[in-house]
Design a protein around this motif. Sequence first.
Motif, PDB file in Angstrom:
ATOM      1  N   GLY A 366      45.681  52.381  41.980  1.00 41.29           N
ATOM      2  CA  GLY A 366      44.870  52.014  40.823  1.00 41.29           C
ATOM      3  C   GLY A 366      45.324  50.773  40.104  1.00 41.29           C
ATOM      4  N   ARG A 367      46.014  49.883  40.815  1.00 42.06           N
ATOM      5  CA  ARG A 367      46.482  48.651  40.164  1.00 42.06           C
ATOM      6  C   ARG A 367      45.547  47.475  40.390  1.00 42.06           C
ATOM      7  NH1 ARG A 367      51.499  50.841  41.968  1.00 42.06           N
ATOM      8  NH2 ARG A 367      51.456  49.581  43.887  1.00 42.06           N
ATOM      9  N   CYS A 368      44.606  47.620  41.304  1.00 39.88           N
ATOM     10  CA  CYS A 368      43.674  46.528  41.603  1.00 39.88           C
ATOM     11  C   CYS A 368      42.489  46.552  40.644  1.00 39.88           C
ATOM     12  CB  CYS A 368      43.156  46.648  43.031  1.00 39.88           C
ATOM     13  SG  CYS A 368      44.404  46.360  44.278  1.00 39.88           S
ATOM     14  N   ARG A 369      41.976  45.386  40.372  1.00 42.20           N
ATOM     15  CA  ARG A 369      40.766  45.253  39.556  1.00 42.20           C
ATOM     16  C   ARG A 369      39.880  44.168  40.162  1.00 42.20           C
ATOM     17  NH1 ARG A 369      42.386  49.303  38.087  1.00 42.20           N
ATOM     18  NH2 ARG A 369      42.812  50.107  35.997  1.00 42.20           N
ATOM     19  N   SER A 370      38.586  44.342  40.004  1.00 42.34           N
ATOM     20  CA  SER A 370      37.632  43.359  40.510  1.00 42.34           C
ATOM     21  C   SER A 370      36.625  43.033  39.419  1.00 42.34           C
ATOM     22  CB  SER A 370      36.919  43.910  41.745  1.00 42.34           C
ATOM     23  OG  SER A 370      36.164  45.064  41.405  1.00 42.34           O
ATOM     24  N   TYR A 371      35.886  41.952  39.637  1.00 44.07           N
ATOM     25  CA  TYR A 371      34.816  41.580  38.714  1.00 44.07           C
ATOM     26  C   TYR A 371      33.753  40.821  39.509  1.00 44.07           C
ATOM     27  CZ  TYR A 371      36.695  36.804  38.705  1.00 44.07           C
ATOM     28  OH  TYR A 371      37.109  35.550  39.082  1.00 44.07           O
ATOM     29  N   ILE A 372      32.592  40.674  38.939  1.00 45.22           N
ATOM     30  CA  ILE A 372      31.516  39.931  39.582  1.00 45.22           C
ATOM     31  C   ILE A 372      31.524  38.513  39.020  1.00 45.22           C
ATOM     32  CG2 ILE A 372      29.035  39.787  39.991  1.00 45.22           C
ATOM     33  CD1 ILE A 372      28.898  42.805  39.566  1.00 45.22           C
ATOM     34  N   GLY A 373      31.694  37.537  39.907  1.00 46.21           N
ATOM     35  CA  GLY A 373      31.721  36.155  39.475  1.00 46.21           C
ATOM     36  C   GLY A 373      30.334  35.650  39.113  1.00 46.21           C
ATOM     37  N   GLU A 374      30.294  34.463  38.555  1.00 41.69           N
ATOM     38  CA  GLU A 374      29.009  33.869  38.154  1.00 41.69           C
ATOM     39  C   GLU A 374      28.081  33.646  39.342  1.00 41.69           C
ATOM     40  OE1 GLU A 374      29.675  30.359  35.899  1.00 41.69           O
ATOM     41  OE2 GLU A 374      30.685  31.402  34.237  1.00 41.69           O
ATOM     42  N   ASP A 375      28.662  33.545  40.537  1.00 44.71           N
ATOM     43  CA  ASP A 375      27.852  33.363  41.738  1.00 44.71           C
ATOM     44  C   ASP A 375      27.411  34.685  42.353  1.00 44.71           C
ATOM     45  OD1 ASP A 375      30.320  34.234  42.570  1.00 44.71           O
ATOM     46  OD2 ASP A 375      30.715  32.569  43.944  1.00 44.71           O
ATOM     47  N   GLY A 376      27.771  35.810  41.707  1.00 44.18           N
ATOM     48  CA  GLY A 376      27.399  37.122  42.216  1.00 44.18           C
ATOM     49  C   GLY A 376      28.384  37.723  43.197  1.00 44.18           C
ATOM     50  N   TRP A 377      29.438  36.992  43.555  1.00 44.43           N
ATOM     51  CA  TRP A 377      30.416  37.512  44.502  1.00 44.43           C
ATOM     52  C   TRP A 377      31.391  38.454  43.802  1.00 44.43           C
ATOM     53  CZ3 TRP A 377      32.142  34.931  49.492  1.00 44.43           C
ATOM     54  CH2 TRP A 377      31.082  34.240  50.083  1.00 44.43           C
ATOM     55  N   LEU A 378      31.785  39.503  44.502  1.00 40.86           N
ATOM     56  CA  LEU A 378      32.851  40.378  44.013  1.00 40.86           C
ATOM     57  C   LEU A 378      34.191  39.692  44.233  1.00 40.86           C
ATOM     58  CD1 LEU A 378      31.577  43.822  45.296  1.00 40.86           C
ATOM     59  CD2 LEU A 378      32.206  43.308  42.934  1.00 40.86           C
ATOM     60  N   ARG A 379      34.951  39.527  43.148  1.00 47.05           N
ATOM     61  CA  ARG A 379      36.213  38.805  43.227  1.00 47.05           C
ATOM     62  C   ARG A 379      37.341  39.640  42.639  1.00 47.05           C
ATOM     63  NH1 ARG A 379      34.991  33.949  45.083  1.00 47.05           N
ATOM     64  NH2 ARG A 379      32.935  33.036  44.679  1.00 47.05           N
ATOM     65  N   TRP A 380      38.561  39.284  43.025  1.00 45.83           N
ATOM     66  CA  TRP A 380      39.734  40.007  42.544  1.00 45.83           C
ATOM     67  C   TRP A 380      40.132  39.524  41.149  1.00 45.83           C
ATOM     68  CZ3 TRP A 380      40.950  44.223  44.925  1.00 45.83           C
ATOM     69  CH2 TRP A 380      40.731  44.361  46.294  1.00 45.83           C
ATOM     70  N   ALA A 381      40.270  40.464  40.230  1.00 47.86           N
ATOM     71  CA  ALA A 381      40.910  40.168  38.951  1.00 47.86           C
ATOM     72  C   ALA A 381      42.404  40.420  39.051  1.00 47.86           C
ATOM     73  CB  ALA A 381      40.309  41.028  37.840  1.00 47.86           C
ATOM     74  N   ASP A 382      42.788  41.399  39.889  1.00 50.83           N
ATOM     75  CA  ASP A 382      44.203  41.711  40.120  1.00 50.83           C
ATOM     76  C   ASP A 382      44.302  42.353  41.498  1.00 50.83           C
ATOM     77  OD1 ASP A 382      46.855  42.631  40.100  1.00 50.83           O
ATOM     78  OD2 ASP A 382      46.805  43.034  37.950  1.00 50.83           O
ATOM     79  N   THR A 383      45.158  41.826  42.354  1.00 52.51           N
ATOM     80  CA  THR A 383      45.306  42.372  43.702  1.00 52.51           C
ATOM     81  C   THR A 383      46.401  43.428  43.797  1.00 52.51           C
ATOM     82  OG1 THR A 383      46.772  40.538  44.301  1.00 52.51           O
ATOM     83  CG2 THR A 383      44.426  40.312  44.861  1.00 52.51           C
ATOM     84  N   GLY A 384      47.047  43.759  42.678  1.00 54.84           N
ATOM     85  CA  GLY A 384      48.071  44.797  42.713  1.00 54.84           C
ATOM     86  C   GLY A 384      49.127  44.498  43.758  1.00 54.84           C
ATOM     87  N   SER A 385      49.409  45.481  44.637  1.00 50.01           N
ATOM     88  CA  SER A 385      50.387  45.295  45.710  1.00 50.01           C
ATOM     89  C   SER A 385      49.725  45.032  47.055  1.00 50.01           C
ATOM     90  CB  SER A 385      51.276  46.552  45.825  1.00 50.01           C
ATOM     91  OG  SER A 385      52.021  46.749  44.642  1.00 50.01           O
ATOM     92  N   LEU A 386      48.438  44.748  47.058  1.00 56.02           N
ATOM     93  CA  LEU A 386      47.780  44.419  48.317  1.00 56.02           C
ATOM     94  C   LEU A 386      48.454  43.201  48.954  1.00 56.02           C
ATOM     95  CD1 LEU A 386      43.979  44.686  47.357  1.00 56.02           C
ATOM     96  CD2 LEU A 386      45.408  46.425  48.464  1.00 56.02           C
ATOM     97  N   PRO A 387      48.626  43.201  50.268  1.00 48.09           N
ATOM     98  CA  PRO A 387      49.329  42.090  50.935  1.00 48.09           C
ATOM     99  C   PRO A 387      48.425  40.884  51.168  1.00 48.09           C
ATOM    100  CG  PRO A 387      48.694  43.722  52.550  1.00 48.09           C
ATOM    101  CD  PRO A 387      48.285  44.292  51.205  1.00 48.09           C
ATOM    102  N   ILE A 388      47.664  40.525  50.143  1.00 47.50           N
ATOM    103  CA  ILE A 388      46.714  39.417  50.292  1.00 47.50           C
ATOM    104  C   ILE A 388      46.818  38.418  49.141  1.00 47.50           C
ATOM    105  CG2 ILE A 388      45.053  40.795  51.608  1.00 47.50           C
ATOM    106  CD1 ILE A 388      43.426  41.066  48.995  1.00 47.50           C
ATOM    107  N   ALA A 389      47.875  38.514  48.341  1.00 51.70           N
ATOM    108  CA  ALA A 389      47.964  37.661  47.150  1.00 51.70           C
ATOM    109  C   ALA A 389      47.864  36.179  47.508  1.00 51.70           C
ATOM    110  CB  ALA A 389      49.257  37.953  46.403  1.00 51.70           C
ATOM    111  N   ASP A 390      48.559  35.781  48.581  1.00 51.17           N
ATOM    112  CA  ASP A 390      48.539  34.362  48.963  1.00 51.17           C
ATOM    113  C   ASP A 390      47.168  33.961  49.503  1.00 51.17           C
ATOM    114  OD1 ASP A 390      51.154  34.192  48.223  1.00 51.17           O
ATOM    115  OD2 ASP A 390      51.948  34.386  50.258  1.00 51.17           O
TER     116      ASP A 390
END
Length: 428
Positions: A366-390
């Motif tokens: 439950g550490r990840c957060r997402s939001y909808i960008g102005e272009d309508g795409w789902l984007r990461w607000a916080d990637t938590g410990s997901l191995p995709i930060a870079d």
Amino acid sequence: MGDFGAFVRRAARAGRLVVQPRMGFGDPGRMREGLLATRGADATTVGTLTLDSFTRVRDLDAVETALREGIGLNGYPIVSYATDTTRAVLDGVHADDFPVQVRHGSAAPIDIFAALLRAGLSATEGGPVSYCLPYGRTPLDESMRNWERSTALFAQARAWGMRPHLETFGGCMLGQLCPPSVLVAVSVLEALFFHRLGIDDVSLSYAQQTSRAQDREAVFALRRLCAELLPDADWHVVIYAYMGVYPTTPEGCLALLGQAAELAVDTGSERLIVKTVAESRRIPTIAENVAALEHADRVARAARAALPHAAAPLHETYPDSQTYAEARALVDAVLNSHSDLGSALLLAFKRGYLDIPYCLHPDNAGRCRSYIGEDGWLRWADTGSLPIADIAGARTTRPVTSSDLLDALSYVRRGHDGPFLYGDHPTS
């Protein structure tokens, strides 16, 4: 009889999208009527037996009470009915040219698998992650054991002359506000879980999200990963019409469903699970389900006719993309965690390598957060410990408030109802 995967493959070779309802009724006569109507629709269809909510959680006493007292159920109680009853529902309906799939939503499906096999059915769906985290508080390790037993049982159907088919629900986690890379990764990982337990005919799901362009990128990423990681399996992709807060206007509903059909055709996906104009208000009627199937089929045929070529692109031509890079990193992190995939999935959630935004299950970080960008795409607000930060880039510093979340949940509804209620422009 009723080889589900083979039917879908034949339809795909013929250039037809298979469309499917979510239909389920507690009364056997009504269930049979629904299957017959689905089979008779002017579309390429497969049938569905969707189970009731009591059966999903193994509350069979509640099912018995409902049946005894004439209380309506919100689906077909396949475990509680005699096998002969279900066979009578299917008699003359379930066949090689109209296979039927059982849909259920259970983290403890062993009784469901046994009942559908006794009835002569060989297609169902779900998964140890996707039918656990969003739907209750069953511990993930318990769901994993349940699904290992159930999948191993299902694989034995070959000894009885059937080809078992399993569809992963992993591409539909929570139905909305989950960035596509996680949906793609979970769908692929659950398909690999099934395959390693003896199922060599699988389908992988993806739920329509908030952006048509992002959805297209995601499905191409899913197909590329399937080609790379499931080379010795038969597989196809199934698109789900949007699973979040649905439009209220008939026009908005049909527009959204049409976009799902176009997405399926444009990405070479072989099957589509529809929603109806009644979704925002009540359980749809048989006639409403048939109307949705036929609408999706019409849109799909028009979309296919407009393509420069009818064949889906080969996986070698699928482009590199942000979604593919993130999904591949997630899948690799899980596969490298443990040689046993069930154990690897449990470790991934404990370490936060897999994390579903806004999912409240105790085994989800439950550490990840997402939001909808102005272009309508789902984007990461916080990637938590997901191995995709870079890969995902720098995290945004904007907080996701409760009002932001409520606004995001109704984003698709507003975009599709707006033109018919307020004269706005539809979501693109």
